[in-house]
Write an enzyme that holds these catalytic residues in place. Structure first.
Site, PDB file in Angstrom:
ATOM      1  N   GLU A 177       0.821  -1.224   0.000  1.00 14.64           N
ATOM      2  CA  GLU A 177       0.000   0.000   0.000  1.00 14.64           C
ATOM      3  C   GLU A 177       0.855   1.275   0.000  1.00 14.64           C
ATOM      4  O   GLU A 177       1.238   1.761   1.059  1.00 14.64           O
ATOM      5  CB  GLU A 177      -0.929   0.016   1.229  1.00 14.64           C
ATOM      6  N   LYS A 219      -2.489  -1.994  -3.181  1.00 19.19           N
ATOM      7  CA  LYS A 219      -3.536  -1.137  -2.596  1.00 19.19           C
ATOM      8  C   LYS A 219      -3.156   0.324  -2.803  1.00 19.19           C
ATOM      9  O   LYS A 219      -2.446   0.917  -2.002  1.00 19.19           O
ATOM     10  CB  LYS A 219      -3.682  -1.458  -1.103  1.00 19.19           C
TER      11      LYS A 219
HETATM   12  P1  13P Z   1      -9.311   4.178   4.114  1.00 20.62           P
HETATM   13  O1  13P Z   1     -10.188   3.418   3.163  1.00 20.62           O
HETATM   14  O2  13P Z   1     -10.063   4.787   5.263  1.00 20.62           O
HETATM   15  O3  13P Z   1      -8.407   5.150   3.403  1.00 20.62           O
HETATM   16  O4  13P Z   1      -8.376   3.121   4.831  1.00 20.62           O
HETATM   17  C1  13P Z   1      -7.796   2.120   4.128  1.00 20.62           C
HETATM   18  C2  13P Z   1      -6.576   1.668   4.817  1.00 20.62           C
HETATM   19  O5  13P Z   1      -6.444   0.520   5.145  1.00 20.62           O
HETATM   20  C3  13P Z   1      -5.506   2.641   5.081  1.00 20.62           C
HETATM   21  O6  13P Z   1      -4.338   1.949   5.418  1.00 20.62           O
END
Ligand code: 13P
Length: 341
Positions: A177, A219
């Site tokens: 991510e 992600k």
């Molecule tokens: P949000 O969808 O609230 O941005 O959170 C996703 C997430 O896992 C952030 O690390």
């Protein structure tokens, strides 16, 4: 590394019509969320709230996996069933956030790097025993006058790649991510430029570290104007800009892209995902791994009151269902009834 097991889990996490619930708020973040509804942030209240989510009847129709936090993976249902086992028994894959948060980067004002590599191998072994099948590591890229710098982008990419390598070594599917934050006044072109540069660096490092692409998920943020920029792009513009970047960078053997919501409202987030799937001509599944976009209305309905649990679960079910529809471009706006069953 068991490639077949990694590939199967990654594929299951992005099965058509399903997506991931990010319920891995750290202690600091869950406190912020609870503050908005006036609920005290204690481990027991966290447990009660997350149990509400996990026990939602029918959630498994739309939710393939849940990302847990260290505290949560050690907690149990009222009946004494560990959450990871409870979810697995329900057909939902348990995962775990393994980074230890983003901290200020030395000598690079306004930028952050993510901690958590020290001792990670040992922790992965423990999480596996606790039932986790996948992991998540979040890097944060901020935008401003002279940032992000290449040093920050490349360092975060390197850390993500190392995390992914350790994770695959332990047969846990890494969710990589790299979040380019929406904070600021930048326009959508700037977001496109920075997201491209970030993903390019991340995939260069993932290749160098020999990551097995069919056994990982990405992600990312969507390409999006800054929150404080009044010139708002619509769903179609966001979807086009995002897919343009992804097509330039993401190898076709990555099975899925699971978007974070990043602070957009639940309705906006579902709208963006839907627009992307409407124009879907890409190799990967386009899915969700939402935190706030799945949970905001649930928290508001619950407000910490046991009498509201059933209503809050209906709200969660509805949100999950709408995002499931968006997985195939079939979201046509909000539905009135709270429980579509
Ligand atoms: P949000 O969808 O609230 O941005 O959170 C996703 C997430 O896992 C952030 O690390």
């Amino acid at each position: 590394m068991n490639e077949a097991a990694l590939r199967d889990t990654a594929k299951e996490l992005v099965a058509p019509g399903k997506g991931i619930l990010a319920a891995d708020e750290s202690t600091g973040t869950i406190k912020k969320r609870f503050d908005t509804i006036g609920v005290e942030s204690t481990p027991e209240n966290h447990r009660i709230y997350r149990q509400l989510l996990f026990k939602t009847h029918g959630a498994e129709e739309f939710i393939s996996g849940v990302i847990l936090y260290d505290e949560t993976i050690r907690q149990q249902t009222d009946e004494g069933v560990p959450f990871a086992k409870y979810l697995s028994d329900k057909g939902i894959i348990p995962g775990i956030k393994v980074d230890e948060g983003a901290v200020d980067m030395v000598n690079f004002s306004g930028e952050k790097i993510t901690e958590g590599l020290d001792g990670l191998r040992g922790r992965l072994g423990e999480y596996k025993e606790l039932g986790a099948k996948f992991t998540k590591w979040r890097a944060v890229i901020s935008m401003g006058d002279a940032i992000p710098t290449d040093v920050c982008i490349n360092m975060n990419a390197e850390l993500l790649a190392l995390f992914a390598a350790y994770s695959q070594e332990a047969d846990l599917v890494p969710i990589v991510e790299p979040e380019v934050l929406m904070d600021g006044t930048h326009d959508i072109q700037k977001s496109e430029e920075v997201t491209y540069k970030t993903l390019k660096s991340v995939f260069k490092k993932l290749s160098e570290y020999k990551i097995y692409f069919p056994g990982m998920l990405l992600k990312p943020n969507w390409v999006h104007q800054g929150k404080d920029n009044p010139d708002k792009a619509n769903d179609k513009q966001i979807a086009e800009a995002t897919l343009k970047v992804l097509k330039e960078v993401i190898p076709p053997d990555v099975p899925g892209i699971v978007f974070l919501s990043g602070g957009d409202s639940p309705e906006e987030s579902t709208g963006h995902l839907n627009a992307m799937n409407e124009m879907d001509d890409v190799a990967w599944q386009l899915s969700f791994s939402f935190g706030r976009a799945l949970q905001e209305p649930v928290l508001k309905a619950w407000k910490g009151d046991p009498a509201n649990i059933e209503l809050a679960q209906k709200v969660f079910y509805k949100r999950a269902k709408l995002n499931s529809l968006a997985r195939s471009g079939k979201y046509e706006g909000e539905i009135e009834e709270e429980n579509g069953k």
